[in-house]
Design a protein around this motif. Structure first.
Motif: not given
Ligand code: 5GP
Length: 190
Positions: A36-37, A40-41, A44, A47, A68, A71
């Motif tokens: 999950d982290h 998110r990375e 981001g 994005r 990915t 997110h």
């Protein structure tokens, strides 16, 4: 990404100066929280790149690619390494496997990656860049655009980084290994 480096140091196994085993959290058994982290990375970082689809190769890339995609709020497609009989006239590309030291055929059902798709490629490892080149071949056939590559772990002395950068493709790596041995891992780009 310090969290990923910490897990690699705790749970990874250096099998040789060329191969790192990460089966206990990344590509056999999977740690959902760290995935999950990671997702998110990557999301981001890319994005604002207008990504319409995340693409990876089975099986090690699936977990980070899925997170990915979640997110980013876009679909994920994983390319297969063997052609099922249910797959009609797929797009294909031949690739050399770093870990299995043999060639295999990447294949993806036509229509899953569409003309005009703006693709983010996610994978667990970057070594010589052969998997990346196979994906590029498939995307060319689909007339899709490769907008970037997100890699969890790169072994920076191998030629994958140069291959991607020479093509001008944006590359984001979470953990770069400069060298590794029985004594441990040295982080950084070689
Ligand atoms: P490349 O195509 O860049 O030479 O290698 C990348 C692929 O090989 C990745 O998709 C990954 O599955 C596998 N791979 C390369 N190096 C390693 C490694 O050190 N450990 C593991 N577990 N897989 C690797």
């Amino acid at each position: 990404m310090e969290e990923l480096k910490r897990i690699i140091e705790e749970k990874g196994k250096v099998l040789s100066d060329q191969v790192l085993k990460t089966d206990s959290f990344l590509n056999h058994s999977v740690d959902p929280a760290i995935m999950d982290h990671i997702g998110r990375e990557f999301a981001g970082h890319f994005r604002d790149a207008g990504i319409t689809k995340v693409v990876t190769i089975e099986s090690g890339g699936i977990a980070p690619a899925l997170m990915t995609a979640m997110h980013l709020g876009v679909p994920m497609v994983f390319v297969k390494k063997a052609r099922p009989i249910t797959m009609d006239a797929p797009l294909t590309a031949s690739v050399h496997s770093f870990t299995k030291n043999r060639d295999y055929e990447l294949c993806v059902e036509q229509g899953l990656i569409e003309a005009g798709d703006n693709v983010l490629f996610i994978d667990d490892f970057l070594a010589n860049g052969d998997a990346f080149k196979g994906i590029l071949t498939l995307l060319d056939q689909a007339q899709a655009h490769l907008a970037g590559a997100g890699i969890c772990i790169e072994k920076s002395w191998q030629r994958g980084r140069k291959t991607i950068r020479d093509l001008g493709i944006p590359l984001y790596v979470l953990a770069s290994i400069r060298s590794m041995s029985d004594a441990g891992i040295v982080w950084g780009q070689g």
